[in-house]
Design an enzyme around this catalytic site. Structure first.
Site, PDB file in Angstrom:
ATOM      1  N   ASP A  77       0.822  -1.209   0.000  1.00 44.44           N
ATOM      2  CA  ASP A  77       0.000   0.000   0.000  1.00 44.44           C
ATOM      3  C   ASP A  77       0.855   1.256   0.000  1.00 44.44           C
ATOM      4  O   ASP A  77       2.043   1.222   0.323  1.00 44.44           O
ATOM      5  CB  ASP A  77      -0.950   0.012   1.197  1.00 44.44           C
ATOM      6  N   GLU A 144       0.101  -1.267   5.617  1.00 44.15           N
ATOM      7  CA  GLU A 144       1.133  -0.820   6.552  1.00 44.15           C
ATOM      8  C   GLU A 144       0.884   0.608   7.011  1.00 44.15           C
ATOM      9  O   GLU A 144       1.092   0.946   8.175  1.00 44.15           O
ATOM     10  CB  GLU A 144       2.505  -0.918   5.874  1.00 44.15           C
TER      11      GLU A 144
END
Length: 484
Positions: A77, A144
């Site tokens: 991400d 994350e």
């Protein structure tokens, strides 16, 4: 120069392919499918776990079969941030990358080098046919940036590696061996709406042009927080002019220092001239205070239609006091590592509209006890003003192990390659190693990466020469992994 002409070409090609895929935190379906298809296209053992993490395993190259297995880890991400005047749809468009001298950046948005360069490097190794390496277990985690959900929900037993190389550090002369943990602190309350006083004029008050940046690695740099500046202006003008607030919309993601805030306010017609003069005076004060860190700080005051309803006066005073009291910035420095922030808070998001107000913070610390001490400081301020406060998404820090074998290997390779000693550090950002270590306590870990500036903001950029240095460093480490 074009991105396709940069070296190493395979790495940059993979980064471009990755950046063509929308990949915001919490909405990683497309990039997960992209990575699963990538692993399967290479004929490699590819697995997607229940959380959405992708694991791709590649056998050792010829002659390296006896070496210890290495886990290469990066997150899929990225932080989605753009300038207000940038027209861009993160849900459908790929990142528009530019070469700007010695750097690669994006056109008005975050670049995704955090952690896309790490992902692209691992992809290149999985594709390679002539790079010496031990058995590789590539771990691509999800979410994350907004909760470390992937690292939290990863199960033990899926990986067998002796070492984990996290490729998420943002200075190419650093080797990270520790990081801060964090907890999301959220405060909510309702308030009464009352009719806007007669003979009022309304304004849209905007703060913009701030530096922003990473709420961990940049928190000590003195950058202004748009939410705190906005509250300062509103507080001062409420006391002087009986200002009324209709709405506030400031900041964005918890891990990004807020760059912009917008409020709609009213004052009596008789106070209009004095109000404008006061905003001009306060703006001069702010520009003076932040001259060294916020040269582009801008405060705009524009007339707008008068809203029908505004916040009730006493409740407005309580909310503004709570926001003033909410601690922001460095709370405590480390007592064991020089110049390292131990504990901090970012007042990341303020939303106030239609009778509801929400405040979102991210509190970080290398110390669990200090983390919750600061969280309780915030909680006390908000609860005194009638807010309900909740803690979510807590994750532990990563405790440094200075005697780890992998640290000696990595440090030695850096010195041999570059003729200098790397900085062995712990960082105030939230790396996934702490959480991964709870699932794999015997696995030794280090983190390193290329030089990235302005992460989590549209100023994000990665140094081209640094990517080349990082790639050379990574290949040397893999070539020199010891036998089992």
């Amino acid at each position: 120069m074009k991105i396709s002409e940069l070296e190493p070409k395979q790495l940059w090609a993979n980064f471009a392919s990755l950046n063509a895929v929308p990949r915001p935190s919490k909405k990683e379906e497309k990039v997960i499918a992209f990575m699963v298809n990538f692993g399967k296209s290479l004929g490699l053992d590819t697995y997607q776990d229940e959380a959405g993490n992708v694991i791709i395993k590649k056998p050792a190259s010829a002659g390296m079969e006896s070496r210890k297995t290495v886990v290469l880890q990066s997150h899929l991400d990225m932080v989605h941030q753009k300038n207000n005047d940038t027209v861009f749809d993160f849900a459908t468009e790929g990142i528009k990358m530019l070469v700007d001298g010695e750097w690669v950046c994006a056109d008005g948005t975050t670049l995704g080098a955090d952690n896309g360069i790490g992902v692209a490097a691992i992809m290149s190794l999985l594709q390679s046919k002539d790079i010496p390496h031990p058995a590789i277990e590539a771990l691509f985690t999800i979410d994350e940036e907004t909760g470390m959900t992937g690292a939290k929900e990863l199960k033990g037993g899926l990986l067998t590696g002796a070492y984990l190389l996290n490729l998420d550090t943002e200075e190419d002369d650093e080797i990270d061996i520790g990081c801060a943990g964090g907890v999301d602190v959220s405060a909510f309350r309702e308030y009464d709406l009352v009719p806007t006083p007669k003979d009022s004029v309304a304004f849209t008050l905007t703060i913009k042009g701030l530096h922003g940046g990473h709420s961990g690695t940049d928190i000590h740099k003195g950058y202004a927080n748009a939410n705190k500046l906005m509250n300062r202006l509103l507080f001062a003008c409420t006391e002087k002019f009986g200002l009324h607030i209709a709405q506030i919309d400031g900041g964005g993601l918890r891990n990004a220092i807020p760059r912009e805030s917008v409020a709609v306010v009213t004052v009596g017609k008789g106070d209009e001239a004095a109000f404008k003069a006061e905003i001009a005076t306060l703006t001069k004060h702010l520009k003076h205070e932040f001259a060294g860190t916020e040269p582009s700080l801008t405060v705009l005051l524009e007339t707008t239609p008068v809203p029908e309803m505004v916040m009730e006066e006493e409740e407005q005073a309580d909310i503004l006091r709570a926001l003033y009291a909410a601690y922001n910035g460095v709370y405590k420095m480390s007592q064991t590592m020089e110049d390292l922030v131990e504990t901090s808070n970012n007042v990341a998001r303020v939303q106030l509209k239609d009778g509801e107000v929400s405040v979102y913070c991210l509190t970080r610390s290398a110390s669990e006890t200090s983390k919750f001490d600061l969280a309780n400081t915030l909680r006390a301020a908000f609860e005194l003003a009638g807010f309900e406060v909740e803690y979510t998404g807590s994750y532990p820090g990563w405790e440094p192990k200075v005697d780890a074998e992998i640290l000696a290997i990595v440090k030695g390779q850096y010195e041999e390659l570059f003729g200098s000693t790397p900085n062995v550090v712990a960082c105030h950002a939230g790396l996934e190693c702490g959480l991964l270590g709870t699932h794999y306590p015997k696995m030794e870990m280090v983190s390193f990466g290329p030089t990235i500036k302005g992460a989590h903001s549209p100023a994000e950029r990665v140094n081209i020469a640094s990517v080349q240095k990082f790639w050379k460093f990574l290949l040397a480490i893999l070539k020199n992994i010891p036998n089992k």
